[in-house]
Design a protein around this motif. Structure first.
Motif, mmCIF file in Angstrom:
data_model
loop_
_atom_site.group_PDB
_atom_site.id
_atom_site.type_symbol
_atom_site.label_atom_id
_atom_site.label_comp_id
_atom_site.label_asym_id
_atom_site.label_seq_id
_atom_site.Cartn_x
_atom_site.Cartn_y
_atom_site.Cartn_z
ATOM 1 N N ILE A 42 -17.906 -13.177 -23.121
ATOM 2 C CA ILE A 42 -16.888 -13.684 -24.040
ATOM 3 C C ILE A 42 -16.105 -14.841 -23.404
ATOM 4 O O ILE A 42 -15.898 -15.891 -23.998
ATOM 5 C CB ILE A 42 -15.912 -12.532 -24.391
ATOM 6 C CG1 ILE A 42 -16.662 -11.506 -25.212
ATOM 7 C CG2 ILE A 42 -14.649 -13.071 -25.054
ATOM 8 C CD1 ILE A 42 -15.956 -10.886 -26.329
ATOM 9 N N CYS A 87 -15.090 -18.701 -24.889
ATOM 10 C CA CYS A 87 -13.837 -18.383 -25.574
ATOM 11 C C CYS A 87 -13.051 -19.668 -25.828
ATOM 12 O O CYS A 87 -13.048 -20.572 -25.003
ATOM 13 C CB CYS A 87 -13.017 -17.464 -24.685
ATOM 14 S SG CYS A 87 -11.318 -17.223 -25.235
ATOM 15 N N PHE A 104 -7.306 -21.178 -19.514
ATOM 16 C CA PHE A 104 -7.593 -20.399 -18.301
ATOM 17 C C PHE A 104 -7.828 -21.335 -17.122
ATOM 18 O O PHE A 104 -7.190 -21.224 -16.083
ATOM 19 C CB PHE A 104 -8.824 -19.511 -18.536
ATOM 20 C CG PHE A 104 -9.313 -18.805 -17.300
ATOM 21 C CD1 PHE A 104 -8.759 -17.596 -16.906
ATOM 22 C CD2 PHE A 104 -10.330 -19.355 -16.526
ATOM 23 C CE1 PHE A 104 -9.202 -16.944 -15.760
ATOM 24 C CE2 PHE A 104 -10.775 -18.708 -15.381
ATOM 25 C CZ PHE A 104 -10.211 -17.500 -15.002
ATOM 26 N N LEU A 125 -5.228 -15.113 -22.329
ATOM 27 C CA LEU A 125 -4.673 -13.753 -22.286
ATOM 28 C C LEU A 125 -5.093 -12.967 -21.043
ATOM 29 O O LEU A 125 -4.942 -11.750 -20.987
ATOM 30 C CB LEU A 125 -5.098 -13.008 -23.558
ATOM 31 C CG LEU A 125 -4.641 -13.681 -24.855
ATOM 32 C CD1 LEU A 125 -5.406 -13.134 -26.050
ATOM 33 C CD2 LEU A 125 -3.144 -13.507 -25.050
ATOM 34 N N PRO A 176 -13.711 -11.806 -19.437
ATOM 35 C CA PRO A 176 -14.539 -12.196 -18.295
ATOM 36 C C PRO A 176 -15.565 -11.140 -17.889
ATOM 37 O O PRO A 176 -16.416 -11.414 -17.061
ATOM 38 C CB PRO A 176 -13.506 -12.398 -17.172
ATOM 39 C CG PRO A 176 -12.223 -12.674 -17.862
ATOM 40 C CD PRO A 176 -12.271 -11.868 -19.123
ATOM 41 N N VAL A 230 -9.113 -12.176 -29.649
ATOM 42 C CA VAL A 230 -8.427 -13.205 -28.859
ATOM 43 C C VAL A 230 -7.818 -14.280 -29.762
ATOM 44 O O VAL A 230 -6.731 -14.786 -29.505
ATOM 45 C CB VAL A 230 -9.393 -13.812 -27.813
ATOM 46 C CG1 VAL A 230 -8.802 -15.061 -27.199
ATOM 47 C CG2 VAL A 230 -9.714 -12.778 -26.738
HETATM 48 S S1 SF4 Z 1 -9.476 -14.334 -20.228
HETATM 49 FE FE1 SF4 Z 1 -9.781 -13.788 -22.392
HETATM 50 S S2 SF4 Z 1 -8.433 -15.179 -23.516
HETATM 51 FE FE2 SF4 Z 1 -8.660 -16.039 -21.477
HETATM 52 S S3 SF4 Z 1 -10.357 -17.472 -21.644
HETATM 53 FE FE3 SF4 Z 1 -11.210 -15.533 -20.958
HETATM 54 S S4 SF4 Z 1 -11.859 -14.481 -22.804
HETATM 55 FE FE4 SF4 Z 1 -10.460 -16.128 -23.439
#
Ligand code: SF4
Lengths: 216, 362
Positions: B229, B233, B239, B259, B267, B286
């Motif tokens: 994901i 994402c 991030f 998040l 991750p 998300v």
């Molecule tokens: S930690 Fe979650 S919200 Fe942040 S980039 Fe990765 S999948 Fe997206």
């Protein structure tokens, strides 16, 4: 007293040691950062990629770490007699004797020295072997997390750690092993340097250890 | 009034337009070329609808609900249109002996040809008495049906990895299908619940190409579970650039930052949520401000919780869960104390010896 100089640690072993030091420090620092990243600014469009940069350093250091570990494993098998696995585990009577001398000297029981050997004491040897095993798990979990789509690492990662999340958990816990190892290792090196005269600290720079003339 | 009846009436004919649309959506999710869509349509409309036995074991029926109550009626109807659901406890009209008879009929008539869908985990402890249907245990039913099926689709995290039922201490010995069935191909459409498109994609792939889609090592189809994901994402840029929601409702959260620090498990989770999204309103957790909880992964109740932390706690018997870093720092502290004591003893010994030596000198 006259001392004699003995060549104990090969260049490769010393190189391994310092690569390990550098990589572990880098890995722990960046590892903590990746676990809980922070920044000074949330301004967008600054062109700074702090988390990405830290992950890149972590990856680079990981390759250095892997190289270091593989080198040490090579030396365990093909290094000089002080570096080999047979000198590090309590498998010979000489090594078993050393176990008790080490125990009594670390326990302040008597004034005991093992003049039979120049390499690691067997207690340290065992911990180093354990460290190699822990390091291999660290490498495997690291690559599994880093290259999740790679079929080789996916297969072995699932066998050894099941999901990515569990691998990450193990990876994080094993990091603490290295932190604690570093503390105890540095303490014991200083302790040995204070209580013995073989020059243990400088030996990892020069490769040489010292013994009073006459004693092996 | 008539509108409401219509929207819940599953027998309403699916019009051609909706049908093609739904097939195209699935083709997109499958990642197959546009040129293949006619073939897909052909497979989906062929007169021979493969019989499907849908077995419910330990579960909440959420997977079925997700499939059939999608806001987009096309998907649910498409499913009912392309397969012949011979046995499905939730939607079939028959009940009791009649229902069990249709199960037996399909088993006899279509042995080796029907598709079996399993929803729910299988309790194995105490001879499997924790789940019984028509007087038989889930283990027995699966043991009878599985060898006769052409393939098995395990739908949902229960049927794939045991889900919450299998969470420690797993009181009923719940297992996923792949832990029990070895001779029949099993594909894992994991998730709690899985995206209907992933399920439909698997079925259509099977109908079109006559084989199951390529899977990862955990048996999940790569077209839906091939990537983490986190790696696709929409918040990933935040991030990389270090912009995080520190807690729910803060500045970062309101601005749509990553998040990660409020426990997003993106991750560590393989799924297509960021690209396929949910409920035809282009949303997924998300995108609406809640981190991923990792529901497509094995043992996710044991390893993804606490949901708002990055890592699970270390479970220490007698004490309970302890934060990983707290545990690490405690052990480090103990090691440091041991080092300190060892050094102190050494210094003490040295001092006492030197005073003795001093006395000797006198
Ligand atoms: S930690 Fe979650 S919200 Fe942040 S980039 Fe990765 S999948 Fe997206």
């Amino acid at each position: 007293m006259i001392y004699e100089k003995y060549y104990v640690w090969s260049i490769l072993l010393r190189l391994y040691h310092w690569c390990l030091v550098i990589s572990v420090v880098a890995l722990v620092v960046t590892g903590f950062y990746i676990h809980s990243p922070w920044t000074l600014t949330t301004l967008e469009g600054t062109g700074l990629y702090p988390v990405l940069a830290m992950r890149n350093i972590h990856g680079l250091a990981a390759y250095l770490f892997t190289a270091a570990i593989l080198t040490r494993i090579f030396l365990l098998l093909f290094g000089n007699r002080h570096e080999r696995i047979t000198d590090m585990l309590p498998v010979t009577s000489r090594n078993l004797r050393n176990m008790s001398t080490t125990f009594c000297s670390y326990g302040y029981l008597r004034d005991c020295h093992d003049d039979e050997r120049l390499g690691h004491n067997v207690m340290a040897g065992m911990i180093y072997i354990l460290t190699m095993i822990v390091a291999l798990f660290q490498v495997a979990s690291g690559f599994y997390l880093r290259l999740p789509e790679n079929t080789f690492w996916q297969k072995w990662g699932i066998i050894l750690f099941s999901s990515q999340q569990h691998a990450r958990y193990i990876h994080h816990l094993l990091m603490w092993y290295f932190i604690i190892f570093a503390l105890v290792h540095i303490y014991l090196v200083i302790w040995n340097d204070l209580t013995n005269e073989d020059g243990i600290t400088s030996s990892i720079f020069t490769g040489n250890k010292f013994r009073p003339r006459g004693i092996k | 009034m008539s509108d409401t009846t219509q929207s819940i009436d599953l027998n309403v004919e699916l019009n051609r337009r909706g049908f093609v649309k739904a097939c195209t959506m699935v083709a997109a999710a499958l990642g197959i070329s546009e040129a293949m869509i006619p073939k897909l349509l052909e497979a989906a409309t062929s007169a021979e609808r493969p019989p499907v036995l849908w077995l419910h074991f330990q579960e909440c029926t959420g997977c079925t609900e997700t499939l059939l109550r999608g806001s987009h009626p096309d998907i649910s109807r498409l499913i009912l249109e392309i397969i012949s659901l011979d046995y499905h406890e939730t939607v079939m009209a028959a009940a009791g002996h009649q229902a069990e008879k249709s199960l037996q009929d399909t088993l006899d008539k279509y042995a080796g040809k029907f598709l079996c869908v399993v929803e729910g985990s299988i309790p194995t402890k105490d001879n499997g008495i924790y789940c019984k249907i028509a007087g038989r245990t889930a283990v027995d039913i699966l043991a009878e049906v599985a060898p006769k099926a052409a393939a098995i689709i395990a739908i949902g995290n229960c049927a794939t990895f045991g889900n919450v039922q299998a969470a420690a201490p797993n009181p009923t010995g719940a297992k996923g299908v792949r832990d029990l069935v070895f001779d029949t191909p099993v594909i894992n459409v994991s998730g709690c619940p899985p995206n209907p498109i992933s399920f439909l994609g698997t079925v259509l792939h099977y109908l079109t190409f006559n084989r199951l889609p390529v899977t990862d090592q955990l048996g999940r189809p790569l077209f839906a579970y091939g990537r983490r994901i986190h790696d696709h994402c929409e918040r990933r840029a935040h991030f990389d650039e270090g912009r995080f929601a520190e807690e729910f409702g803060d500045f970062g959260h309101r601005n749509g930052y990553c998040l990660y620090k409020v426990g997003c498990k993106g991750p560590e989770t393989f799924a297509n949520c960021p690209s396929v999204r949910w409920n035809d309103v282009e949303a997924w957790p998300v995108s609406v401000g809640h981190g991923c909880i990792g529901c497509t992964e094995p043992k996710f109740w044991d390893t993804m919780t606490p949901f708002y932390e990055r890592l699970p706690n270390v479970k220490i018997p007698g004490i309970g869960g302890v934060n990983v870093d707290k545990a690490g720092k405690t052990i480090l502290g103990i090691a440091a104390a041991a080092v300190g004591i060892h050094a102190a003893v050494g210094i003490g010994k040295k001092l006492s010896r030197s005073t003795k030596d001093d006395k000797k000198d006198i």
